[in-house]
Design an enzyme around this catalytic site. Structure first.
Site, PDB file in Angstrom:
ATOM      1  N   SER A 143       0.927  -1.136  -0.163  1.00 14.73           N
ATOM      2  CA  SER A 143      -0.181   0.071   0.070  1.00 14.73           C
ATOM      3  C   SER A 143       0.701   1.189   0.070  1.00 14.73           C
ATOM      4  O   SER A 143       2.010   1.135   0.288  1.00 14.73           O
ATOM      5  CB  SER A 143      -0.697   0.112   1.164  1.00 14.73           C
ATOM      6  N   TYR A 156      -1.832  -1.544  10.491  1.00 15.51           N
ATOM      7  CA  TYR A 156      -2.100  -1.909   8.982  1.00 15.51           C
ATOM      8  C   TYR A 156      -0.813  -1.373   8.144  1.00 15.51           C
ATOM      9  O   TYR A 156      -0.343  -2.275   7.465  1.00 15.51           O
ATOM     10  CB  TYR A 156      -3.351  -1.316   8.491  1.00 15.51           C
TER      11      TYR A 156
HETATM   12  N1  LIG Z   1      -8.505  -0.785  -1.861  1.00 12.76           N
HETATM   13  C1  LIG Z   1      -7.564  -0.179  -1.695  1.00 12.76           C
HETATM   14  O1  LIG Z   1      -7.538   1.038  -1.854  1.00 12.76           O
HETATM   15  C2  LIG Z   1      -5.933  -0.736  -1.301  1.00 12.76           C
HETATM   16  C3  LIG Z   1      -5.049   0.297  -1.237  1.00 12.76           C
HETATM   17  C4  LIG Z   1      -3.962  -0.229  -0.656  1.00 12.76           C
HETATM   18  C5  LIG Z   1      -3.646  -1.572  -0.410  1.00 12.76           C
HETATM   19  N2  LIG Z   1      -4.689  -2.323  -0.659  1.00 12.76           N
HETATM   20  C6  LIG Z   1      -4.431  -4.001  -0.608  1.00 12.76           C
HETATM   21  O2  LIG Z   1      -4.983  -4.696  -1.625  1.00 12.76           O
HETATM   22  C7  LIG Z   1      -5.346  -6.033  -1.218  1.00 12.76           C
HETATM   23  C8  LIG Z   1      -6.586  -6.374  -1.678  1.00 12.76           C
HETATM   24  O3  LIG Z   1      -7.566  -5.665  -0.951  1.00 12.76           O
HETATM   25  P1  LIG Z   1      -8.943  -5.020  -1.675  1.00 12.76           P
HETATM   26  O4  LIG Z   1      -8.834  -3.508  -1.824  1.00 12.76           O
HETATM   27  O5  LIG Z   1      -9.295  -5.733  -2.985  1.00 12.76           O
HETATM   28  O6  LIG Z   1     -10.141  -5.274  -0.419  1.00 12.76           O
HETATM   29  P2  LIG Z   1     -11.100  -6.755  -0.631  1.00 12.76           P
HETATM   30  O7  LIG Z   1     -12.063  -6.610  -1.558  1.00 12.76           O
HETATM   31  O8  LIG Z   1     -11.709  -6.319   0.618  1.00 12.76           O
HETATM   32  O9  LIG Z   1     -10.087  -7.698  -0.713  1.00 12.76           O
HETATM   33  C9  LIG Z   1      -9.488  -8.525   0.281  1.00 12.76           C
HETATM   34  C10 LIG Z   1      -9.141  -9.890  -0.101  1.00 12.76           C
HETATM   35  O10 LIG Z   1      -8.303 -10.528   0.952  1.00 12.76           O
HETATM   36  C11 LIG Z   1      -8.861 -11.739   1.401  1.00 12.76           C
HETATM   37  N3  LIG Z   1      -8.707 -11.956   2.896  1.00 12.76           N
HETATM   38  C12 LIG Z   1      -8.941 -11.239   3.913  1.00 12.76           C
HETATM   39  N4  LIG Z   1      -8.754 -11.896   4.857  1.00 12.76           N
HETATM   40  C13 LIG Z   1      -8.077 -13.247   4.921  1.00 12.76           C
HETATM   41  C14 LIG Z   1      -7.710 -14.395   5.371  1.00 12.76           C
HETATM   42  N5  LIG Z   1      -7.672 -14.242   6.684  1.00 12.76           N
HETATM   43  N6  LIG Z   1      -7.455 -15.144   4.857  1.00 12.76           N
HETATM   44  C15 LIG Z   1      -7.323 -15.362   3.319  1.00 12.76           C
HETATM   45  N7  LIG Z   1      -7.723 -14.150   2.690  1.00 12.76           N
HETATM   46  C16 LIG Z   1      -8.258 -13.107   3.286  1.00 12.76           C
HETATM   47  C17 LIG Z   1     -10.404 -11.612   1.108  1.00 12.76           C
HETATM   48  O11 LIG Z   1     -11.097 -12.586   0.806  1.00 12.76           O
HETATM   49  P3  LIG Z   1     -12.061 -13.478   2.054  1.00 12.76           P
HETATM   50  O12 LIG Z   1     -12.874 -12.564   2.792  1.00 12.76           O
HETATM   51  O13 LIG Z   1     -13.013 -14.352   1.082  1.00 12.76           O
HETATM   52  O14 LIG Z   1     -11.172 -14.437   2.795  1.00 12.76           O
HETATM   53  C18 LIG Z   1     -10.509 -10.552  -0.192  1.00 12.76           C
HETATM   54  O15 LIG Z   1     -10.327 -11.418  -1.288  1.00 12.76           O
HETATM   55  C19 LIG Z   1      -5.005  -5.843   0.462  1.00 12.76           C
HETATM   56  O16 LIG Z   1      -3.816  -6.451   0.622  1.00 12.76           O
HETATM   57  C20 LIG Z   1      -5.275  -4.512   0.675  1.00 12.76           C
HETATM   58  O17 LIG Z   1      -4.295  -4.202   1.962  1.00 12.76           O
HETATM   59  C21 LIG Z   1      -6.018  -2.117  -0.999  1.00 12.76           C
END
Ligand SMILES: NC(=O)c1ccc[n+]([C@@H]2O[C@H](COP(=O)([O-])OP(=O)(O)OC[C@H]3O[C@@H](n4cnc5c(N)ncnc54)[C@H](OP(=O)(O)O)[C@@H]3O)[C@@H](O)[C@H]2O)c1
Length: 266
Positions: A143, A156
């Site tokens: 991130s 985080y």
């Molecule tokens: N969206 C943003 O603005 C943003 C910015 C910076 C970084 N990120 C990073 O991008 C990545 C994806 O996030 P996203 O934005 O796409 O949000 P998201 O739609 O909430 O995706 C999160 C994913 O992680 C999985 N997950 C959560 N807890 C887990 C666990 N205990 N075991 C296995 N899988 C798990 C969830 O699947 P299940 O619930 O089905 O397990 C889901 O597929 C994350 O690492 C996040 O920190 C996102």
């Protein structure tokens, strides 16, 4: 062509950035492994891949907070493919809580468990396979807060900073082993990440952030990530103007602190 017939394992593939990465790779002829906890959502992703013309998708449940689940997932993938070319370490959990909100470190441990320990546990297993096969590429969704601190996201941010140190070390240790690392630094991407974020008491935040909702389109984000990986970029910054904060933090820290204190953190 780079991803054609390559085994690409994407964690956090049930929604958001991971799901969108899967669709990018599906259209490029990859052999896909998709993982997360919600199997029903993964099955929907698999169906959509078939609609995009790719039926080579293995669904593997994984809970990144559970070592046994990580081991079982690894065995399942090894049995089918005997190799992993690309591991997209994308699954993760966010945070919406002030440091001063709670003295408990339960939520902090949970975030570190999923974002850091779960990710490195899977990485260690996959690395042995990659070394045996003489090729491997780790893609790690960090991130922009993996490069600086930000309100409501102390642990985080710490978990993402930890990933940078870990994977830089891994990359240097394997400089001559044909193992690559790409760190992905998204800014605000329109996903439901804030819904599942933990508050200071370790309870689910359950709210959609205005900032996140107004973020970059997730498919555009995935496109830029996959392009950066194909170019073997070490760092892939992706998002809107908020990604400038990484440069401000590095080159004009006084300005960074002023701006970061003013930006609405939700
Ligand atoms: N969206 C943003 O603005 C943003 C910015 C910076 C970084 N990120 C990073 O991008 C990545 C994806 O996030 P996203 O934005 O796409 O949000 P998201 O739609 O909430 O995706 C999160 C994913 O992680 C999985 N997950 C959560 N807890 C887990 C666990 N205990 N075991 C296995 N899988 C798990 C969830 O699947 P299940 O619930 O089905 O397990 C889901 O597929 C994350 O690492 C996040 O920190 C996102």
């Amino acid at each position: 062509m780079i991803f054609t017939d390559k085994v690409c394992w994407v964690t956090g593939a049930s929604s958001g950035i991971g799901e969108a990465i899967v669709y990018q790779l599906a259209t490029k002829g990859a052999k896909l492994v998709i993982s997360a906890r919600r199997l029903d959502e993964l099955e929907k992703v698999k169906i959509k891949c078939a609609e995009l013309g790719n039926k080579n998708v293995q669904v593997v449940a994984i809970d990144l907070s559970d070592q046994e689940s990580i081991s079982a997932a690894f065995r399942a993938v090894k049995n089918v493919h005997q190799r992993v070319d690309y591991l997209f370490n994308n699954g993760g959990l966010s945070q919406r809580g002030l440091v001063s909100d709670s003295e408990s470190i339960e939520a902090d441990r949970k975030i570190m468990e999923v974002n850091f320990f779960g990710t490195i546990a899977l990485t260690k297993k996959v690395l042995t396979l990659m070394l045996n096969n003489g090729f491997g590429h780790f893609v790690v969704t960090s991130s922009i807060v993996g490069k600086f601190g930000f309100p409501l996201r102390s642990t985080y941010s710490a978990s993402k900073h930890a990933l940078h140190g870990y994977f830089e070390s891994l990359a240097i240790e394997n400089f001559n082993n044909n193992i690559s690392v790409s760190m992905v630094l998204p800014g605000r991407i329109a996903t439901s990440l804030s819904l599942g974020a933990l508050n200071a008491e370790g309870k689910v935040h359950g709210e959609m952030d205005e900032g996140l909702a107004a973020g970059m389109d997730v498919n555009e984000c995935a496109k830029q990530i996959v392009k950066g990986v194909a170019l073997k970029k070490r760092e892939i910054l992706v998002g809107g103007k908020e990604i400038m904060m990484v440069h401000f933090r590095r080159f004009v820290p006084a300005l960074f602190y002023k701006l970061a204190a003013r930006i609405k953190p939700t």
